[in-house]
Design a protein around this motif. Structure first.
Motif, PDB file in Angstrom:
ATOM      1  N   ARG A  40     -71.271 -34.810   9.551  1.00 40.89           N
ATOM      2  CA  ARG A  40     -70.398 -35.720   8.809  1.00 40.89           C
ATOM      3  C   ARG A  40     -70.509 -37.161   9.288  1.00 40.89           C
ATOM      4  O   ARG A  40     -70.171 -38.083   8.549  1.00 40.89           O
ATOM      5  CB  ARG A  40     -68.955 -35.252   8.926  1.00 40.89           C
ATOM      6  CG  ARG A  40     -68.661 -33.912   8.255  1.00 40.89           C
ATOM      7  CD  ARG A  40     -67.183 -33.656   8.188  1.00 40.89           C
ATOM      8  NE  ARG A  40     -66.863 -32.325   7.693  1.00 40.89           N
ATOM      9  CZ  ARG A  40     -66.527 -31.311   8.456  1.00 40.89           C
ATOM     10  NH1 ARG A  40     -66.435 -31.473   9.780  1.00 40.89           N
ATOM     11  NH2 ARG A  40     -66.254 -30.126   7.930  1.00 40.89           N
ATOM     12  N   GLN A  41     -70.956 -37.356  10.513  1.00 39.94           N
ATOM     13  CA  GLN A  41     -71.040 -38.709  11.064  1.00 39.94           C
ATOM     14  C   GLN A  41     -72.360 -39.409  10.748  1.00 39.94           C
ATOM     15  O   GLN A  41     -72.534 -40.575  11.083  1.00 39.94           O
ATOM     16  CB  GLN A  41     -70.827 -38.661  12.582  1.00 39.94           C
ATOM     17  CG  GLN A  41     -69.469 -38.113  12.972  1.00 39.94           C
ATOM     18  CD  GLN A  41     -69.248 -38.077  14.464  1.00 39.94           C
ATOM     19  OE1 GLN A  41     -69.358 -39.105  15.134  1.00 39.94           O
ATOM     20  NE2 GLN A  41     -68.927 -36.910  15.003  1.00 39.94           N
ATOM     21  N   THR A  42     -73.286 -38.714  10.093  1.00 35.54           N
ATOM     22  CA  THR A  42     -74.609 -39.284   9.872  1.00 35.54           C
ATOM     23  C   THR A  42     -74.683 -40.108   8.581  1.00 35.54           C
ATOM     24  O   THR A  42     -73.899 -39.921   7.649  1.00 35.54           O
ATOM     25  CB  THR A  42     -75.670 -38.175   9.787  1.00 35.54           C
ATOM     26  OG1 THR A  42     -75.412 -37.345   8.634  1.00 35.54           O
ATOM     27  CG2 THR A  42     -75.672 -37.317  11.047  1.00 35.54           C
ATOM     28  N   LYS A  43     -75.648 -40.965   8.557  1.00 36.77           N
ATOM     29  CA  LYS A  43     -75.929 -41.762   7.360  1.00 36.77           C
ATOM     30  C   LYS A  43     -76.323 -40.858   6.199  1.00 36.77           C
ATOM     31  O   LYS A  43     -75.968 -41.109   5.049  1.00 36.77           O
ATOM     32  CB  LYS A  43     -77.039 -42.764   7.651  1.00 36.77           C
ATOM     33  CG  LYS A  43     -77.395 -43.664   6.481  1.00 36.77           C
ATOM     34  CD  LYS A  43     -78.473 -44.666   6.862  1.00 36.77           C
ATOM     35  CE  LYS A  43     -78.833 -45.568   5.681  1.00 36.77           C
ATOM     36  NZ  LYS A  43     -79.910 -46.534   6.058  1.00 36.77           N
ATOM     37  N   ARG A  44     -77.046 -39.785   6.517  1.00 33.63           N
ATOM     38  CA  ARG A  44     -77.466 -38.858   5.464  1.00 33.63           C
ATOM     39  C   ARG A  44     -76.262 -38.245   4.760  1.00 33.63           C
ATOM     40  O   ARG A  44     -76.234 -38.126   3.525  1.00 33.63           O
ATOM     41  CB  ARG A  44     -78.334 -37.746   6.055  1.00 33.63           C
ATOM     42  CG  ARG A  44     -78.709 -36.667   5.058  1.00 33.63           C
ATOM     43  CD  ARG A  44     -79.646 -37.196   3.978  1.00 33.63           C
ATOM     44  NE  ARG A  44     -79.562 -36.422   2.755  1.00 33.63           N
ATOM     45  CZ  ARG A  44     -80.405 -36.514   1.753  1.00 33.63           C
ATOM     46  NH1 ARG A  44     -81.421 -37.341   1.818  1.00 33.63           N
ATOM     47  NH2 ARG A  44     -80.262 -35.788   0.673  1.00 33.63           N
ATOM     48  N   PHE A  45     -75.240 -37.859   5.515  1.00 35.74           N
ATOM     49  CA  PHE A  45     -74.059 -37.265   4.902  1.00 35.74           C
ATOM     50  C   PHE A  45     -73.325 -38.302   4.050  1.00 35.74           C
ATOM     51  O   PHE A  45     -72.854 -37.986   2.948  1.00 35.74           O
ATOM     52  CB  PHE A  45     -73.122 -36.708   5.971  1.00 35.74           C
ATOM     53  CG  PHE A  45     -71.938 -35.984   5.396  1.00 35.74           C
ATOM     54  CD1 PHE A  45     -72.053 -34.680   4.949  1.00 35.74           C
ATOM     55  CD2 PHE A  45     -70.702 -36.609   5.291  1.00 35.74           C
ATOM     56  CE1 PHE A  45     -70.965 -34.007   4.409  1.00 35.74           C
ATOM     57  CE2 PHE A  45     -69.610 -35.949   4.752  1.00 35.74           C
ATOM     58  CZ  PHE A  45     -69.739 -34.642   4.309  1.00 35.74           C
ATOM     59  N   ALA A  46     -73.222 -39.526   4.545  1.00 33.88           N
ATOM     60  CA  ALA A  46     -72.579 -40.585   3.761  1.00 33.88           C
ATOM     61  C   ALA A  46     -73.285 -40.766   2.427  1.00 33.88           C
ATOM     62  O   ALA A  46     -72.643 -40.908   1.377  1.00 33.88           O
ATOM     63  CB  ALA A  46     -72.565 -41.886   4.560  1.00 33.88           C
ATOM     64  N   GLN A  47     -74.610 -40.737   2.445  1.00 34.82           N
ATOM     65  CA  GLN A  47     -75.366 -40.873   1.206  1.00 34.82           C
ATOM     66  C   GLN A  47     -75.101 -39.699   0.271  1.00 34.82           C
ATOM     67  O   GLN A  47     -75.003 -39.871  -0.951  1.00 34.82           O
ATOM     68  CB  GLN A  47     -76.863 -40.962   1.529  1.00 34.82           C
ATOM     69  CG  GLN A  47     -77.261 -42.234   2.266  1.00 34.82           C
ATOM     70  CD  GLN A  47     -78.685 -42.192   2.773  1.00 34.82           C
ATOM     71  OE1 GLN A  47     -79.287 -41.126   2.929  1.00 34.82           O
ATOM     72  NE2 GLN A  47     -79.253 -43.360   3.053  1.00 34.82           N
ATOM     73  N   MET A  48     -74.966 -38.495   0.832  1.00 37.29           N
ATOM     74  CA  MET A  48     -74.731 -37.308   0.017  1.00 37.29           C
ATOM     75  C   MET A  48     -73.429 -37.394  -0.752  1.00 37.29           C
ATOM     76  O   MET A  48     -73.324 -36.867  -1.868  1.00 37.29           O
ATOM     77  CB  MET A  48     -74.720 -36.064   0.916  1.00 37.29           C
ATOM     78  CG  MET A  48     -76.080 -35.645   1.425  1.00 37.29           C
ATOM     79  SD  MET A  48     -75.977 -34.411   2.762  1.00 37.29           S
ATOM     80  CE  MET A  48     -75.000 -33.118   1.994  1.00 37.29           C
ATOM     81  N   ILE A  49     -72.423 -38.047  -0.188  1.00 38.72           N
ATOM     82  CA  ILE A  49     -71.125 -38.125  -0.865  1.00 38.72           C
ATOM     83  C   ILE A  49     -70.898 -39.507  -1.496  1.00 38.72           C
ATOM     84  O   ILE A  49     -69.785 -39.837  -1.870  1.00 38.72           O
ATOM     85  CB  ILE A  49     -69.980 -37.778   0.106  1.00 38.72           C
ATOM     86  CG1 ILE A  49     -69.938 -38.755   1.297  1.00 38.72           C
ATOM     87  CG2 ILE A  49     -70.113 -36.354   0.594  1.00 38.72           C
ATOM     88  CD1 ILE A  49     -68.759 -38.526   2.217  1.00 38.72           C
ATOM     89  N   GLY A  50     -71.982 -40.293  -1.599  1.00 36.06           N
ATOM     90  CA  GLY A  50     -71.915 -41.560  -2.304  1.00 36.06           C
ATOM     91  C   GLY A  50     -71.217 -42.668  -1.571  1.00 36.06           C
ATOM     92  O   GLY A  50     -70.637 -43.571  -2.200  1.00 36.06           O
TER      93      GLY A  50
END
Length: 214
Positions: A40-50
């Protein structure tokens, strides 16, 4: 030829991939709310949820690799949602909103028939009632030589391991104990299945374990 992979599957220090009593309110089960904090703390997760932001580094890099060269996903029904038994209607469309993060065909293992569910962004959920062999055959047909990612839950991964189908496993070990729930390796003898090569990489919030046959 693509590989069949488990990527970014998170387990606790005592080997559980989810806690007990999973529900709509507690999708990961009791005590497992923080199991996926590393992701949840990664940039990849942020991108996944917009969203913007998120950290880069080892954890992000592993999360990113989990979406490279993918042609299809296979997941268990528990990963798709909390509903058990017959589908009461078509209202439940997954945890991820109208544009799920998969963007490829996703084959959901279930005992109950349901029509394919077309979502935004290239994701279509197909509901497979004939078991893992059928799901894998269908996934290979649409993957066009790319990799197939096996998602949770633990029982789904165990079935594919026992069937000898998984080429690589990436496990993210979170620094917490659950004590009960879905144990990933219950009834699994990895050496007997040919898995011997292990690599360990320390991330910012999880330890990443890479397992392959050899």
């Amino acid at each position: 030829m693509g590989k069949v992979k488990v990527m970014s599957y998170t387990i606790s220090l005592d080997g559980f991939g989810a806690g007990s009593e999973q529900s709509l309110e507690k999708p990961m089960g009791l005590g497992a709310e923080n199991l996926h904090d590393w992701l949840r703390q990664t940039k990849r997760f942020a991108q996944m949820i917009g969203q913007e932001g998120g950290s880069t580094g080892v954890d992000h890099d592993f999360a990113e690799k989990g979406f490279e060269n993918l042609g299809a996903w296979i997941m268990g029904r528990n990963m798709f949602g909390p509903i058990r038994g017959d589908w009461p209607d078509g209202d439940w469309k997954g945890w991820w909103g109208p544009n799920p993060p998969y963007h490829v065909p996703v084959f959901v293992l279930t005992h109950h028939e349901r029509e394919p569910l077309v979502m935004e962004g290239g994701t279509t959920f197909y509901f497979v009632t004939e078991g893992i062999e059928s799901a894998l055959t269908q996934a290979k047909e649409v993957a066009n030589g790319k990799d197939i990612r096996i998602g949770g839950g633990a029982e789904t991964i165990r079935q594919f391991l026992q069937g000898g189908h998984i080429d690589e496993l990436h496990l993210a070990v979170s620094p917490l104990f659950l004590g009960s729930g879905e144990h990933l390796f219950a009834g699994i003898d990895l050496p007997a299945l040919g898995y011997r090569q292990v690599q360990r990489v320390e991330g910012e919030h999880a330890t990443h374990i890479l397992i392959t046959k050899g």
